[in-house]
Write an enzyme that holds these catalytic residues in place. Structure first.
Site, PDB file in Angstrom:
ATOM      1  N   TRP A  12      -7.333  -0.516  -5.722  1.00 43.31           N
ATOM      2  CA  TRP A  12      -7.371   0.800  -5.062  1.00 43.31           C
ATOM      3  C   TRP A  12      -7.329   0.674  -3.540  1.00 43.31           C
ATOM      4  O   TRP A  12      -7.221   1.661  -2.838  1.00 43.31           O
ATOM      5  CB  TRP A  12      -8.629   1.576  -5.474  1.00 43.31           C
ATOM      6  N   LYS A  13      -7.488  -0.533  -3.041  1.00 45.76           N
ATOM      7  CA  LYS A  13      -7.509  -0.787  -1.592  1.00 45.76           C
ATOM      8  C   LYS A  13      -8.547   0.123  -0.912  1.00 45.76           C
ATOM      9  O   LYS A  13      -9.567   0.410  -1.513  1.00 45.76           O
ATOM     10  CB  LYS A  13      -6.104  -0.646  -1.001  1.00 45.76           C
ATOM     11  N   HIS A  96      -5.757 -11.625  -0.858  1.00 46.02           N
ATOM     12  CA  HIS A  96      -4.695 -10.613  -0.806  1.00 46.02           C
ATOM     13  C   HIS A  96      -3.992 -10.713   0.548  1.00 46.02           C
ATOM     14  O   HIS A  96      -4.639 -10.995   1.567  1.00 46.02           O
ATOM     15  CB  HIS A  96      -5.293  -9.215  -1.009  1.00 46.02           C
ATOM     16  N   GLY A 231      -1.024  -1.602  -6.695  1.00 40.21           N
ATOM     17  CA  GLY A 231      -1.672  -0.920  -5.581  1.00 40.21           C
ATOM     18  C   GLY A 231      -1.467   0.578  -5.697  1.00 40.21           C
ATOM     19  O   GLY A 231      -2.164   1.267  -6.437  1.00 40.21           O
TER      20      GLY A 231
HETATM   21  P1  PGA Z   1       1.606  -1.871  -4.196  1.00 42.81           P
HETATM   22  O1  PGA Z   1       0.464  -2.930  -3.816  1.00 42.81           O
HETATM   23  O2  PGA Z   1       1.619  -1.752  -5.705  1.00 42.81           O
HETATM   24  O3  PGA Z   1       1.185  -0.601  -3.514  1.00 42.81           O
HETATM   25  O4  PGA Z   1       2.886  -2.403  -3.676  1.00 42.81           O
HETATM   26  C1  PGA Z   1       0.239  -4.071  -4.604  1.00 42.81           C
HETATM   27  C2  PGA Z   1      -0.904  -4.867  -4.029  1.00 42.81           C
HETATM   28  O5  PGA Z   1      -1.014  -4.965  -2.812  1.00 42.81           O
HETATM   29  O6  PGA Z   1      -1.741  -5.415  -4.782  1.00 42.81           O
END
Ligand code: PGA
Length: 248
Positions: A12-13, A96, A231
């Protein structure tokens, strides 16, 4: 492809307040029964406890996005792996590319974090991936091999460590490598693991970077792709579940 169940992890960042984090967790929970893949949610640290309560007793796993290598101590603002385990986390993402780029994390630190995770009983998801300039220079395979060698924790095993290949230029951009390029990297990872581990086939190798419902059937069907790290699309329950079903 390993014998192990595919893993579909949502990163989810730095997104979500309590209300929308909870709503997302509940919506994913509601659709999780139809999914055969192992599902994992990695909310921001502020939401781990809340999301953990929401999914408690379900088949959905809980993970974090980072940890400090040390088990405790004077590290203002950091979170140790045993604290994450205490909240019910089973996994933690380490290395990451956003942490490598924004916090200057190099392979040795990523390795130390993964070792801290293992020591706390967590399964690290070790992220690797080349930049666009490295790919353009024809260095993608050598960069990934170097990152793998430098970031893999001592004591790694296929049952405990997950590797995520995430080309930096594919993250959040809507661009993905050609299928053959993903297979080339994942094949290399498997071969490199086989040089050191008898259970190399048990490591799950995730692909990450702009995975969405429309491209996931092809990506998840590639050789040596054992799941995905998602993400943007993990912030929409419908999309996350659609991807998870394709991995089943
Ligand atoms: P994204 O990110 O699916 O938004 O490209 C993937 C991630 O950074 O794990």
């Amino acid at each position: 492809m390993t014998e192990a169940r595919p893993l579909v992890a949502g990163n989810w960042k730095m997104n979500g307040r309590r209300e929308d984090g909870l709503a997302l967790a509940h919506a994913i929970l509601a659709g999780a029964r139809e999914v055969r893949a192992e599902l994992l949610l990695c909310p921001p640290a502020t939401l781990i406890a809340l999301v953990g309560e929401a999914i408690r007793g379900s088949t959905i796993g809980l993970g974090a996005q980072d940890c400090h290598p040390a088990p405790s101590g004077a590290h203002t603002g950091d979170i140790a792996a045993p604290m994450l385990a205490d909240l019910g986390c089973r996994y933690v993402i380490v290395g990451h590319s956003e942490r490598r780029a924004e916090h200057g994390e190099a392979d040795a630190l990523v390795k130390a974090k993964a070792e801290g995770a293992l020591a706390a009983g967590l399964n690290p998801i070790v992220c690797l991936g080349e930049s666009e300039a490295e790919r353009d220079r024809g260095e993608a395979l050598s960069v990934v091999a170097r990152q793998l060698a430098g970031s893999l924790p001592a004591g790694a095993s296929g049952a405990r460590v997950v590797i995520a290949y995430e080309p930096v230029w594919a993250i959040g951009t809507g661009r993905i490598p050609k299928p053959g390029d993903i297979e080339a990297v994942h094949g290399l990872l498997r071969r490199e693991l086989a040089r050191h581990f008898a259970d190399a086939n048990a490591f799950r190798l995730l692909y990450g970077g702009s995975v969405k419902p429309s491209n996931c059937p092809e990506i998840l069907g590639l050789d040596n792709v054992d799941g995905a790290l998602i993400g943007g699309a993990s912030l929409k329950a419908e999309d996350f579940l659609a991807i998870a079903k394709a991995a089943s």
